[in-house]
Design an enzyme around this catalytic site. Structure first.
Site, PDB file in Angstrom:
ATOM      1  N   ARG A 172       0.976  -1.377   0.063  1.00 27.75           N
ATOM      2  CA  ARG A 172      -0.013   0.022  -0.053  1.00 27.75           C
ATOM      3  C   ARG A 172       0.903   1.237  -0.095  1.00 27.75           C
ATOM      4  NH1 ARG A 172       0.386   1.411   5.320  1.00 27.75           N
ATOM      5  NH2 ARG A 172      -1.070   2.869   5.191  1.00 27.75           N
ATOM      6  N   ARG A 176      -2.501  10.576   1.849  1.00 23.19           N
ATOM      7  CA  ARG A 176      -3.255  11.726   2.622  1.00 23.19           C
ATOM      8  C   ARG A 176      -3.920  12.613   2.108  1.00 23.19           C
ATOM      9  NH1 ARG A 176       1.279  12.743   7.049  1.00 23.19           N
ATOM     10  NH2 ARG A 176       1.594  10.616   7.963  1.00 23.19           N
ATOM     11  N   ARG A 249      20.761  -5.866   0.749  1.00 21.84           N
ATOM     12  CA  ARG A 249      20.850  -4.659  -0.038  1.00 21.84           C
ATOM     13  C   ARG A 249      22.001  -3.722   0.631  1.00 21.84           C
ATOM     14  NH1 ARG A 249      21.590  -3.162  -4.937  1.00 21.84           N
ATOM     15  NH2 ARG A 249      20.774  -1.099  -5.371  1.00 21.84           N
ATOM     16  N   ARG A 280      19.065   9.935  -1.439  1.00 21.78           N
ATOM     17  CA  ARG A 280      18.783  11.300  -0.567  1.00 21.78           C
ATOM     18  C   ARG A 280      20.148  11.845   0.208  1.00 21.78           C
ATOM     19  NH1 ARG A 280      15.871   7.999   4.474  1.00 21.78           N
ATOM     20  NH2 ARG A 280      17.500   6.265   4.839  1.00 21.78           N
ATOM     21  N   GLU A 300      23.479   9.531   0.419  1.00 24.68           N
ATOM     22  CA  GLU A 300      23.126   8.113   0.376  1.00 24.68           C
ATOM     23  C   GLU A 300      23.010   7.227  -0.954  1.00 24.68           C
ATOM     24  OE1 GLU A 300      20.567   6.843   3.552  1.00 24.68           O
ATOM     25  OE2 GLU A 300      19.465   5.464   2.375  1.00 24.68           O
ATOM     26  N   TYR A 348      13.922  -6.626   8.741  1.00 24.60           N
ATOM     27  CA  TYR A 348      14.118  -5.145   9.041  1.00 24.60           C
ATOM     28  C   TYR A 348      13.051  -5.098  10.133  1.00 24.60           C
ATOM     29  CZ  TYR A 348      13.888  -0.282   8.768  1.00 24.60           C
ATOM     30  OH  TYR A 348      14.054   0.815   9.399  1.00 24.60           O
ATOM     31  N   ASP A 350      12.291  -1.628  13.093  1.00 23.82           N
ATOM     32  CA  ASP A 350      12.639  -0.073  13.374  1.00 23.82           C
ATOM     33  C   ASP A 350      13.190  -0.348  14.777  1.00 23.82           C
ATOM     34  OD1 ASP A 350      12.227   1.634  11.358  1.00 23.82           O
ATOM     35  OD2 ASP A 350       9.912   1.313  11.803  1.00 23.82           O
TER      36      ASP A 350
HETATM   37  P1  FAD Z   1      22.819  -3.404  14.802  1.00 29.14           P
HETATM   38  O1  FAD Z   1      22.559  -2.039  15.168  1.00 29.14           O
HETATM   39  O2  FAD Z   1      23.023  -3.592  13.562  1.00 29.14           O
HETATM   40  O3  FAD Z   1      23.824  -4.104  15.874  1.00 29.14           O
HETATM   41  C1  FAD Z   1      24.536  -5.227  15.548  1.00 29.14           C
HETATM   42  C2  FAD Z   1      25.875  -5.129  16.114  1.00 29.14           C
HETATM   43  O4  FAD Z   1      26.503  -6.413  16.095  1.00 29.14           O
HETATM   44  C3  FAD Z   1      26.647  -4.088  15.402  1.00 29.14           C
HETATM   45  O5  FAD Z   1      27.219  -3.136  15.968  1.00 29.14           O
HETATM   46  C4  FAD Z   1      27.743  -4.978  14.751  1.00 29.14           C
HETATM   47  O6  FAD Z   1      29.064  -4.548  14.692  1.00 29.14           O
HETATM   48  C5  FAD Z   1      27.893  -6.312  15.931  1.00 29.14           C
HETATM   49  N1  FAD Z   1      28.330  -7.345  15.358  1.00 29.14           N
HETATM   50  C6  FAD Z   1      27.822  -8.089  14.007  1.00 29.14           C
HETATM   51  N2  FAD Z   1      28.583  -9.269  14.009  1.00 29.14           N
HETATM   52  C7  FAD Z   1      29.449  -9.200  14.840  1.00 29.14           C
HETATM   53  C8  FAD Z   1      30.592 -10.098  15.347  1.00 29.14           C
HETATM   54  N3  FAD Z   1      30.556 -11.339  14.534  1.00 29.14           N
HETATM   55  N4  FAD Z   1      31.248 -10.120  16.443  1.00 29.14           N
HETATM   56  C9  FAD Z   1      31.155  -8.814  16.923  1.00 29.14           C
HETATM   57  N5  FAD Z   1      30.124  -8.106  16.755  1.00 29.14           N
HETATM   58  C10 FAD Z   1      29.366  -8.296  15.738  1.00 29.14           C
HETATM   59  N6  FAD Z   1      14.916   2.489  12.941  1.00 29.14           N
HETATM   60  C11 FAD Z   1      13.796   3.562  13.278  1.00 29.14           C
HETATM   61  O7  FAD Z   1      13.239   3.249  14.193  1.00 29.14           O
HETATM   62  N7  FAD Z   1      13.792   4.882  12.668  1.00 29.14           N
HETATM   63  C12 FAD Z   1      14.755   5.101  11.559  1.00 29.14           C
HETATM   64  O8  FAD Z   1      14.600   6.297  11.136  1.00 29.14           O
HETATM   65  C13 FAD Z   1      15.520   4.245  11.041  1.00 29.14           C
HETATM   66  N8  FAD Z   1      16.339   4.428  10.019  1.00 29.14           N
HETATM   67  C14 FAD Z   1      17.215   3.533   9.538  1.00 29.14           C
HETATM   68  C15 FAD Z   1      17.849   3.836   8.447  1.00 29.14           C
HETATM   69  C16 FAD Z   1      18.794   2.692   7.816  1.00 29.14           C
HETATM   70  C17 FAD Z   1      19.573   3.324   6.629  1.00 29.14           C
HETATM   71  C18 FAD Z   1      18.809   1.596   8.456  1.00 29.14           C
HETATM   72  C19 FAD Z   1      19.785   0.513   7.897  1.00 29.14           C
HETATM   73  C20 FAD Z   1      17.883   1.271   9.410  1.00 29.14           C
HETATM   74  C21 FAD Z   1      17.127   2.144  10.202  1.00 29.14           C
HETATM   75  N9  FAD Z   1      16.529   1.875  11.053  1.00 29.14           N
HETATM   76  C22 FAD Z   1      15.552   2.900  11.846  1.00 29.14           C
HETATM   77  C23 FAD Z   1      16.395   0.655  11.779  1.00 29.14           C
HETATM   78  C24 FAD Z   1      17.618   0.379  13.253  1.00 29.14           C
HETATM   79  O9  FAD Z   1      18.890   0.825  12.385  1.00 29.14           O
HETATM   80  C25 FAD Z   1      17.486  -0.972  13.732  1.00 29.14           C
HETATM   81  O10 FAD Z   1      16.507  -1.145  14.271  1.00 29.14           O
HETATM   82  C26 FAD Z   1      18.582  -1.167  14.744  1.00 29.14           C
HETATM   83  O11 FAD Z   1      19.641  -0.588  14.713  1.00 29.14           O
HETATM   84  C27 FAD Z   1      18.904  -2.517  14.733  1.00 29.14           C
HETATM   85  O12 FAD Z   1      19.579  -2.999  16.098  1.00 29.14           O
HETATM   86  P2  FAD Z   1      20.438  -4.342  16.272  1.00 29.14           P
HETATM   87  O13 FAD Z   1      21.172  -4.276  17.419  1.00 29.14           O
HETATM   88  O14 FAD Z   1      19.351  -5.302  15.737  1.00 29.14           O
HETATM   89  O15 FAD Z   1      21.359  -4.567  15.087  1.00 29.14           O
END
Ligand code: FAD
Length: 368
Positions: A172, A176, A249, A280, A300, A348, A350
């Site tokens: 979708r 608005r 990606r 962007r 980006e 994915y 947030d």
């Molecule tokens: P991550 O933040 O990826 O943390 C995983 C960590 O594990 C990393 O630090 C990595 O280095 C570490 N790691 C991985 N493998 C290993 C290893 N083998 N040994 C040691 N360390 C390791 N969310 C929103 O709510 N609002 C937004 O506007 C928003 N914008 C975004 C924009 C982009 C471009 C992207 C990609 C994401 C966005 N998000 C947003 C989503 C948000 O980034 C995630 O929800 C969040 O950061 C995920 O946290 P995480 O702990 O799961 O993963």
């Protein structure tokens, strides 16, 4: 008994929330991260006094009052609301698609005029079952919105023509018929005062955190340190890619400091024409209403993912989801390892969803 109760692999939001909650329950935690900083993808780097979102722009938003109170217990949030613009061939349009956009496109003054315009464009095409993303998008918003604001952006994001992308990518499209430019519908929204690092620092507190350590390069040694592991890295790597690689990606960021106090007047401007190679431009100071004399911007660029590049967006097509399911089947049988976060769940998420999922796993794990 080993030295630590928990080894937490990854200091992103998932790992940091888990570590905080385990620590609060009297457990001894060791957090490791392969990067040179904690925080995962929400990490910000200070440049020119501005918090630069190093892994893409992050706006916190949620409808969940508990999660909002939780994050606010570590850092207060400002009143930033996400209002994004699209630049198409030098003209600006408000996003998400609303009456401002329709006025800019067609000089529609009333919702009825805008609705009629969209209806006539959809009817003209007479599409029965959309066969691809292009047809799907046009069947939802008509040709003008699609051609100017969706097509080029989407093709850059996925690296393929919209006619070769599956229709299901766009289920979708938010349209608005009022003049509201606020990107999110959620009740709560903002940016941590002083940046996202404050949130991570608040969560990790005095918990031992070792940086520049890749779990897979020290696996045996690290396993020997703790009774249990919380793993937030890539699940396919955890299992030595035995069922194949999960695809992503990736993105490339080009950062520039400019000798002006205000480059584009907004935090995020999308470039929706195919010919501009980036999707962007982020001007970081606007997330915190910065008044610094200079500014920092980031362009980006979406790019193909390979093993050396950062995995940003999982490609959840049937093939990859089937492979993920095989890893998932092993993970549920694993004892002493808790999998969580966007890389281990190949999804994915947030930020508020990651925090919610970490808190839920904590509650289930500690039976509280
Ligand atoms: P991550 O933040 O990826 O943390 C995983 C960590 O594990 C990393 O630090 C990595 O280095 C570490 N790691 C991985 N493998 C290993 C290893 N083998 N040994 C040691 N360390 C390791 N969310 C929103 O709510 N609002 C937004 O506007 C928003 N914008 C975004 C924009 C982009 C471009 C992207 C990609 C994401 C966005 N998000 C947003 C989503 C948000 O980034 C995630 O929800 C969040 O950061 C995920 O946290 P995480 O702990 O799961 O993963």
């Amino acid at each position: 008994n080993k030295e630590y109760d928990y080894l937490i692999v990854g200091s992103g939001l998932f790992g940091s929330v888990f570590a905080h909650e385990a620590n609060k329950r009297g457990k001894k935690c060791l957090v490791i991260d392969k990067r040179e900083h904690a925080g995962g993808n929400v990490y910000c780097e200070k440049t020119e006094g501005i918090n630069v979102h190093k892994y893409g722009p992050h706006v916190f938003h949620t409808n969940d009052e508990n999660i909002w109170n939780y994050v606010n217990s570590f850092v207060s949030f400002n009143h930033f609301t996400c209002n994004t613009l699209a630049n198409y061939k030098g003209d600006l349009y408000n996003l998400p698609f609303n009456m401002n956009t329709f006025y800019q496109l067609w000089e529609s003054i009333t919702p009825d005029e805008a609705k009629e315009k969209i209806r006539s464009q959809i009817a003209e095409l007479d599409l029965k079952t959309p066969a691809n993303l292009e047809e799907q998008a046009i069947s939802l918003v008509g040709t003008d919105v699609y051609e100017k604001l969706i097509k080029g952006y989407t093709e850059k994001q996925w690296g393929r023509p919209a006619t070769e992308l599956p229709a299901f990518i766009i289920k979708r499209l938010p349209v608005r018929f009022n003049f509201d430019n606020n990107y999110f519908n959620d009740k709560y929204q903002g940016i941590p005062v002083g940046g996202y690092n404050k949130l991570i620092e608040g969560l990790l507190g005095t918990i031992e955190t070792r940086l520049n350590i890749d779990y897979f390069e020290n696996r045996e040694e690290l396993n020997a340190l703790a009774d249990q592991i919380v793993f937030t890295g890539k699940i396919d790597q955890f299992y030595n890619y035995q069922f194949g690689q999960l695809e992503y990606r990736s993105l490339r960021f080009e950062q520039e400091t400019l000798n002006t106090d205000n480059y584009q007047g907004n935090a995020i401007i999308n470039y929706t024409e195919r010919e501009v190679p980036y999707t962007r431009v982020i001007e970081h100071k606007h997330f915190e209403f910065g008044t610094q004399p200079n500014t920092v911007i980031t362009r980006e660029y979406p790019q193909e993912w390979t093993q050396e590049k950062e995995p940003y967006y999982p490609i959840n097509n049937t093939q990859n989801n089937q492979v993920f399911q095989k890893y998932q089947d092993l993970a549920v049988k694993e004892t002493g390892v808790i999998f969580g976060g966007r890389l281990a769940e190949y999804r994915y998420y947030d930020m508020h969803q990651i925090i919610g999922s970490a808190l839920a796993k904590v509650a289930a794990h500690f039976n509280d």
